[in-house]
Design a protein around this motif. Structure first.
Motif, mmCIF file in Angstrom:
data_model
loop_
_atom_site.group_PDB
_atom_site.id
_atom_site.type_symbol
_atom_site.label_atom_id
_atom_site.label_comp_id
_atom_site.label_asym_id
_atom_site.label_seq_id
_atom_site.Cartn_x
_atom_site.Cartn_y
_atom_site.Cartn_z
ATOM 1 N N VAL A 111 0.738 -1.288 0.047
ATOM 2 C CA VAL A 111 -0.112 0.200 -0.006
ATOM 3 C C VAL A 111 0.886 1.338 -0.175
ATOM 4 O O VAL A 111 0.499 1.984 -0.917
ATOM 5 C CB VAL A 111 -1.036 0.077 1.201
ATOM 6 N N VAL A 112 2.041 1.252 0.883
ATOM 7 C CA VAL A 112 3.021 2.491 0.903
ATOM 8 C C VAL A 112 3.409 2.518 -0.585
ATOM 9 O O VAL A 112 3.592 3.676 -0.878
ATOM 10 C CB VAL A 112 3.814 2.138 2.045
ATOM 11 N N HIS A 113 3.926 1.439 -0.919
ATOM 12 C CA HIS A 113 4.581 1.612 -2.465
ATOM 13 C C HIS A 113 3.441 2.056 -3.274
ATOM 14 O O HIS A 113 3.946 2.821 -4.564
ATOM 15 C CB HIS A 113 5.171 0.283 -2.897
ATOM 16 N N SER A 114 2.212 1.553 -3.340
ATOM 17 C CA SER A 114 1.462 1.948 -4.389
ATOM 18 C C SER A 114 1.080 3.323 -4.171
ATOM 19 O O SER A 114 0.715 4.007 -5.278
ATOM 20 C CB SER A 114 -0.106 1.113 -4.269
ATOM 21 N N PHE A 115 0.893 3.774 -3.336
ATOM 22 C CA PHE A 115 0.510 5.193 -2.816
ATOM 23 C C PHE A 115 1.776 6.156 -3.150
ATOM 24 O O PHE A 115 1.252 7.200 -4.009
ATOM 25 C CB PHE A 115 0.586 5.347 -1.236
ATOM 26 N N GLU A 116 2.995 5.973 -3.033
ATOM 27 C CA GLU A 116 4.059 6.720 -3.538
ATOM 28 C C GLU A 116 4.130 6.640 -5.001
ATOM 29 O O GLU A 116 4.333 7.669 -5.743
ATOM 30 C CB GLU A 116 5.363 6.196 -2.851
ATOM 31 N N THR A 117 3.858 5.573 -5.682
ATOM 32 C CA THR A 117 4.035 5.249 -7.063
ATOM 33 C C THR A 117 2.786 6.255 -7.776
ATOM 34 O O THR A 117 3.228 7.076 -8.416
ATOM 35 C CB THR A 117 3.607 3.999 -7.488
ATOM 36 N N GLN A 118 1.828 6.067 -7.318
ATOM 37 C CA GLN A 118 0.507 6.929 -7.733
ATOM 38 C C GLN A 118 0.823 8.486 -7.764
ATOM 39 O O GLN A 118 0.356 8.935 -8.587
ATOM 40 C CB GLN A 118 -0.828 6.287 -6.880
ATOM 41 N N MET A 119 1.423 8.751 -6.499
ATOM 42 C CA MET A 119 1.416 10.313 -6.474
ATOM 43 C C MET A 119 2.598 10.889 -7.181
ATOM 44 O O MET A 119 2.478 11.817 -7.729
ATOM 45 C CB MET A 119 1.930 10.666 -4.917
ATOM 46 N N ARG A 120 3.663 9.836 -7.421
ATOM 47 C CA ARG A 120 4.660 10.107 -8.600
ATOM 48 C C ARG A 120 4.236 10.481 -9.975
ATOM 49 O O ARG A 120 4.598 11.132 -10.528
ATOM 50 C CB ARG A 120 5.673 9.196 -8.259
ATOM 51 N N LYS A 121 3.420 9.375 -10.314
ATOM 52 C CA LYS A 121 2.848 9.309 -11.478
ATOM 53 C C LYS A 121 1.941 10.672 -11.950
ATOM 54 O O LYS A 121 1.914 11.146 -12.949
ATOM 55 C CB LYS A 121 1.983 8.272 -11.868
#
Length: 466
Positions: free
Chosen positions: A384-394
């Motif tokens: 979830v942490v990884h998905s959140f950061e990835t989504q925000m970066r995209k």
């Protein structure tokens, strides 16, 4: 000056129930009524209020050629500029969440593909009617918003015409104005109730979510930190002088010096914060599936966790709010039990709110610290942490490409990924925005770790893991 007749007429308008007394609800309804001809000025005196006159600077900003009406092209450009500013700063679009063409259809009542002042006024009045802002604040905010948008248009025009364009300076100026637009927009169009509701959080227990609105005040949190310092002392960290940091920064490329110093300052500030004490969670206690405030005559029973540096490393201390005083708990068992009874999404929201207590917003670093702590407390998984950061970066990368903010970074020798990281570091996020993204991720599948969080895990913060 107002005549007795005017005051009497105003009282008849405002005193809805006709009891001859202006109660709190009637007063609030009046000072946020956009159709009222009078209001309370910032100096406390009764004053005239004309929404049309206050909105005119904003209309002129949209009407770029000054012909007295807003063309389709002008509306789409200005509307898109506002929505792009909100995206860049991670703000909720709220009233501006409709696609530009759909918004134009809403505003352009007669369908002639131009927006008259009357149509623009009606549109803004509808948006502001749902906002909790007082009429007295509208003139200043609209003037500032118009100035910020004009500055963005000027910078954009200079950029395309290459008139006096300095890549780094222009980019910094643009970011400042984008931040201004986002901040002013949030004050103008978002009511405090909407922000407190976490933008429709995925829970059905309304009482539980409403309890976040009545959480302890900032002053109460300050008293908690002072109490923790009194109970456990302060161990100040070893810190380098800024001059030393400046000397070492001279070996870095010029374009990276300011970012390097900013990261050092953030690290030092983080160490000082933990030395004094940082409230990481403040939650209401439940008893037998009922709210504690139902058992204590309207008084919520609040428990708090404070993270603090000590000689043995970082430790977590726990307190209960009794009246105006914070009383230490003997151990973490009661706090941990309460934490287990709360829904996952609510606890995440409480954690994010704790990190945003002082400013109502979170830096990107604070968001990462909060989510890492959530992971260590088994509230969310590493995925979830990884998905959140990835989504925000995209999202940020897409916004930067749309607004052509990446060229200066590439010309300065930085990669697109580095430019995205730098821009994230300059942004602030509301807890509501973070919860909006997290809610979508949490709805997709299992989110918690399988094991039960230990007290030792809870004592380690995001900074240590980084």
């Amino acid at each position: 000056d107002f005549t007795d007749e005017q005051v009497e007429k105003l009282m008849l308008q405002v005193d809805v129930n006709g009891d001859g007394v202006l109660d709190y609800v009637e007063f609030v309804d009046w000072i946020t009524d956009r159709s009222s001809a009078f209001s309370i000025a910032n100096d406390g005196w009764l004053s005239n209020f004309d929404l049309a006159a206050e909105i005119k600077p904003m209309f002129d900003c949209f009407d770029k050629n000054g012909d007295g009406s807003i063309s389709k092209e002008e509306f789409l450009e200005c509307y898109s500029t506002v929505t792009n500013c909100l995206k860049m700063m991670g703000s909720s679009n709220g009233p501006f969440e409709s696609p530009p063409l759909d918004a134009l259809k809403t505003v352009d009542v007669d369908g002639d593909e131009t927006v008259s002042f009357a149509e623009f006024l009606k549109w803004q009045k509808q948006l502001l009617q749902h906002s909790g802002i007082a009429n007295a604040q509208i003139p200043i905010l609209f003037a500032e918003l118009s100035q910020a948008l004009d500055m963005i248009f000027s910078i954009d025009r200079m950029h395309h015409q290459k008139i006096g364009h300095d890549g780094a300076e222009a980019t910094d100026a643009l970011r400042n104005e984008i931040r201004r637009v986002s901040t002013i927009y949030s004050r103008l169009y978002h009511s405090s109730e909407e922000l407190a509701d976490m933008r429709n959080p995925p829970l059905t227990n309304e009482k539980l979510w409403k309890s976040l609105r009545s959480r302890p005040s900032v002053e109460s949190m300050k008293r908690l930190v002072r109490q923790c310092c009194k109970d456990h002392g302060i161990l100040l960290p070893m810190m380098e002088l800024e001059s030393s940091s400046l000397r070492r920064s001279q070996t870095l490329p010029k374009s990276r010096v300011s970012n390097s110093l900013q990261r050092r300052r953030q690290t030092l500030k983080r160490k000082l914060t933990l030395a004094i004490g940082e409230v990481t969670l403040c939650i209401p206690e439940l008893q037998q599936d009922r709210f504690a405030f139902e058992l204590k005559q309207g008084q919520l029973c609040w428990l708090a966790e404070v993270m603090k540096s000590g000689e043995g490393g970082q430790q977590a201390f726990y307190y209960e709010l009794e009246g105006d005083n914070w009383v230490p708990l003997k151990d973490c068992r009661r706090f941990d039990h309460t934490l287990q009874t709360l829904p996952q999404a609510f606890t995440l929201a409480a954690l994010l709110n704790a990190y945003a207590y002082m400013t109502d917003t979170l830096s990107w670093s604070a968001v990462q610290q909060a989510l890492t702590l959530a992971y260590r407390k088994n509230l969310i998984s590493a995925d979830v942490v990884h998905s959140f950061e990835t989504q925000m970066r995209k999202q940020v990368q897409g916004d930067m490409l749309d607004l052509d903010l990446h060229h200066d970074a590439l010309e300065a020798g930085r990669t697109l990924a580095e430019a995205v990281s730098e821009h994230l570091d300059s942004m602030t996020f509301s807890p509501a925005k973070c919860m909006e993204v997290l809610s979508g991720i949490l709805a997709d599948g299992p989110t918690r770790k399988s094991s039960v969080c230990s007290a030792d895990d809870a004592s380690t913060t995001a900074t240590d893991e980084a």
